[in-house]
Design a protein around this motif. Structure first.
Motif, PDB file in Angstrom:
ATOM      1  N   ALA A   1     -44.873   6.560  24.265  1.00  8.86           N
ATOM      2  CA  ALA A   1     -46.016   6.599  25.169  1.00  8.86           C
ATOM      3  C   ALA A   1     -45.592   6.658  26.630  1.00  8.86           C
ATOM      4  O   ALA A   1     -46.181   7.398  27.433  1.00  8.86           O
ATOM      5  N   SER A   2     -44.560   5.885  26.986  1.00 13.59           N
ATOM      6  CA  SER A   2     -44.117   5.831  28.383  1.00 13.59           C
ATOM      7  C   SER A   2     -42.901   6.707  28.667  1.00 13.59           C
ATOM      8  O   SER A   2     -42.499   6.835  29.830  1.00 13.59           O
ATOM      9  N   ASN A   3     -42.294   7.266  27.607  1.00 10.16           N
ATOM     10  CA  ASN A   3     -41.104   8.110  27.745  1.00 10.16           C
ATOM     11  C   ASN A   3     -39.987   7.362  28.475  1.00 10.16           C
ATOM     12  O   ASN A   3     -39.392   7.851  29.440  1.00 10.16           O
ATOM     13  N   THR A   4     -39.713   6.142  28.007  1.00 11.49           N
ATOM     14  CA  THR A   4     -38.668   5.321  28.623  1.00 11.49           C
ATOM     15  C   THR A   4     -37.788   4.680  27.550  1.00 11.49           C
ATOM     16  O   THR A   4     -38.241   4.409  26.437  1.00 11.49           O
ATOM     17  N   TRP A   5     -36.534   4.434  27.906  1.00 12.79           N
ATOM     18  CA  TRP A   5     -35.599   3.718  27.046  1.00 12.79           C
ATOM     19  C   TRP A   5     -35.492   2.261  27.467  1.00 12.79           C
ATOM     20  O   TRP A   5     -35.523   1.945  28.659  1.00 12.79           O
ATOM     21  N   THR A   6     -35.347   1.361  26.485  1.00 12.22           N
ATOM     22  CA  THR A   6     -35.130  -0.060  26.739  1.00 12.22           C
ATOM     23  C   THR A   6     -34.011  -0.557  25.820  1.00 12.22           C
ATOM     24  O   THR A   6     -34.053  -0.306  24.612  1.00 12.22           O
ATOM     25  N   ARG A   7     -33.027  -1.214  26.381  1.00 12.06           N
ATOM     26  CA  ARG A   7     -31.995  -1.858  25.566  1.00 12.06           C
ATOM     27  C   ARG A   7     -32.537  -3.195  25.104  1.00 12.06           C
ATOM     28  O   ARG A   7     -32.840  -4.083  25.893  1.00 12.06           O
ATOM     29  N   LEU A   8     -32.692  -3.369  23.792  1.00 11.17           N
ATOM     30  CA  LEU A   8     -33.348  -4.546  23.236  1.00 11.17           C
ATOM     31  C   LEU A   8     -32.392  -5.676  22.924  1.00 11.17           C
ATOM     32  O   LEU A   8     -32.707  -6.848  23.162  1.00 11.17           O
ATOM     33  N   LEU A   9     -31.238  -5.353  22.352  1.00  8.70           N
ATOM     34  CA  LEU A   9     -30.272  -6.373  21.940  1.00  8.70           C
ATOM     35  C   LEU A   9     -28.858  -5.848  22.097  1.00  8.70           C
ATOM     36  O   LEU A   9     -28.606  -4.649  21.984  1.00  8.70           O
ATOM     37  N   THR A  10     -27.932  -6.756  22.333  1.00  6.07           N
ATOM     38  CA  THR A  10     -26.508  -6.443  22.307  1.00  6.07           C
ATOM     39  C   THR A  10     -25.808  -7.456  21.406  1.00  6.07           C
ATOM     40  O   THR A  10     -26.368  -8.491  21.051  1.00  6.07           O
ATOM     41  N   ASN A  11     -24.584  -7.135  21.017  1.00  6.04           N
ATOM     42  CA  ASN A  11     -23.768  -8.019  20.165  1.00  6.04           C
ATOM     43  C   ASN A  11     -24.456  -8.337  18.834  1.00  6.04           C
ATOM     44  O   ASN A  11     -24.425  -9.471  18.353  1.00  6.04           O
ATOM     45  N   VAL A  12     -25.087  -7.327  18.238  1.00  5.22           N
ATOM     46  CA  VAL A  12     -25.725  -7.511  16.933  1.00  5.22           C
ATOM     47  C   VAL A  12     -24.686  -7.321  15.826  1.00  5.22           C
ATOM     48  O   VAL A  12     -23.601  -6.793  16.061  1.00  5.22           O
ATOM     49  N   PRO A  13     -24.980  -7.754  14.592  1.00  3.65           N
ATOM     50  CA  PRO A  13     -23.983  -7.687  13.515  1.00  3.65           C
ATOM     51  C   PRO A  13     -23.765  -6.303  12.922  1.00  3.65           C
ATOM     52  O   PRO A  13     -22.865  -6.138  12.092  1.00  3.65           O
ATOM     53  N   ALA A  14     -24.536  -5.292  13.300  1.00  6.50           N
ATOM     54  CA  ALA A  14     -24.375  -3.945  12.745  1.00  6.50           C
ATOM     55  C   ALA A  14     -23.824  -3.012  13.809  1.00  6.50           C
ATOM     56  O   ALA A  14     -24.367  -2.910  14.910  1.00  6.50           O
ATOM     57  N   TYR A  15     -22.754  -2.301  13.476  1.00  9.44           N
ATOM     58  CA  TYR A  15     -22.138  -1.352  14.409  1.00  9.44           C
ATOM     59  C   TYR A  15     -22.975  -0.085  14.528  1.00  9.44           C
ATOM     60  O   TYR A  15     -23.165   0.458  15.608  1.00  9.44           O
ATOM     61  N   GLY A  16     -23.452   0.438  13.389  1.00 12.70           N
ATOM     62  CA  GLY A  16     -24.394   1.547  13.413  1.00 12.70           C
ATOM     63  C   GLY A  16     -23.834   2.928  13.181  1.00 12.70           C
ATOM     64  O   GLY A  16     -24.584   3.839  12.813  1.00 12.70           O
ATOM     65  N   GLN A  17     -22.541   3.145  13.371  1.00 18.57           N
ATOM     66  CA  GLN A  17     -22.003   4.500  13.254  1.00 18.57           C
ATOM     67  C   GLN A  17     -22.014   4.985  11.810  1.00 18.57           C
ATOM     68  O   GLN A  17     -21.478   4.330  10.923  1.00 18.57           O
ATOM     69  N   TYR A  18     -22.618   6.158  11.584  1.00 14.13           N
ATOM     70  CA  TYR A  18     -22.748   6.801  10.271  1.00 14.13           C
ATOM     71  C   TYR A  18     -23.541   5.949   9.276  1.00 14.13           C
ATOM     72  O   TYR A  18     -23.427   6.138   8.065  1.00 14.13           O
ATOM     73  N   SER A  19     -24.344   5.008   9.768  1.00 14.10           N
ATOM     74  CA  SER A  19     -25.118   4.108   8.902  1.00 14.10           C
ATOM     75  C   SER A  19     -26.519   4.658   8.674  1.00 14.10           C
ATOM     76  O   SER A  19     -27.179   5.125   9.609  1.00 14.10           O
TER      77      SER A  19
END
Length: 244
Positions: A97-115
């Motif tokens: 709706a606002s066309n904006t990015w927000t960083r919600l969390l850091t140092n989470v337990p999932a790396y995310g690459q190829y997941s």
């Protein structure tokens, strides 16, 4: 990132392509660009109304964590069009709706690459599975928290060791359905509440070929048909299984 005419360059999209129904656009986020394989930070929209791309830089660049590694997990909230990315142990959201990015969390337990990842629309949770570091993270969208889950059941051990899998949430069955790149008819079924893992009974799929270069977003839930459609390759047959 763009050709001379302002249209986005060719790329490996990995998980970074979603259909935004409220904007009537196919959104393409990041990817490895043609020519050198460098990761892009740009985001673009293809309008189904005009049959063309929006002007270059119509959308803000993705957070730096997303471009640090290729093939990071991407999940869309279909109701709002918001996009969640899980990359480099961080979580970020693009607000449609606002066309904006927000960083919600850091140092989470999932790396995310190829997941692989998918959104449970009943509980407003996103499951992130597999990838480079055998992720098993569960992101609670309401609480803005991420924790690890424990898989149980006869196929719990199959949730590790693979990259580029496809995963969807099926609201009729209240399960996540996960497809790996190998041939045959196996679809893993993950209970969205208990995370018990088994396989989905199905027929006539023994001849499905192996996927070309991973599954990614070629395994999709189709609400109108109450089932899942699968494209193992760009130029091959499509496969469909009715699930509910």
């Amino acid at each position: 990132a763009y050709y001379a005419d302002g249209r986005p360059t060719s790329r490996h999209t990995y998980y970074g392509a979603t259909m935004n129904e409220s904007r009537n656009r196919a959104m393409v986020l990041g990817g490895a660009q043609w020519g050198n394989g460098w990761m892009l930070s740009t985001m673009d929209g293809f309008s189904l109304g005009s049959n063309d791309w929006d002007a270059a830089s119509s959308y803000p660049n993705a957070p730096s964590e997303f471009t640090a590694a290729s093939g990071s997990a991407v999940t869309q909230n279909r109701a709002s069009g918001d996009i969640y990315v899980f990359a480099s142990y961080a979580v970020a959201r693009w607000n449609s709706a606002s066309n904006t990015w927000t960083r919600l969390l850091t140092n989470v337990p999932a790396y995310g690459q190829y997941s692989a990842s998918a959104m449970d629309t009943k509980r407003n949770r996103i499951l992130v599975v597999g990838g480079q570091t055998n992720d098993r993270g569960l992101y609670d969208m309401s609480a803005n928290t991420m924790t690890n889950v424990t898989f149980t059941g006869p196929n719990a051990g199959d949730m590790t060791g693979d990259t580029g899998n496809g995963m969807v949430y099926d609201p009729g069955l209240d399960v996540y359905l996960l497809r790996k790149a190998g041939g045959g008819n196996t679809i893993y079924r993950i209970n969205a509440q208990t995370f018990y893992v088994d396989t989905l009974p199905n027929t006539n799929g023994s001849s499905i070929p192996s996927a070309t270069n991973g599954v990614w977003n070629r395994f999709l839930y189709v609400p109108q048909l109450k089932g899942v459609i699968y494209f193992p390759s760009y130029d091959g047959n499509a496969w469909f299984v009715r699930t509910s």
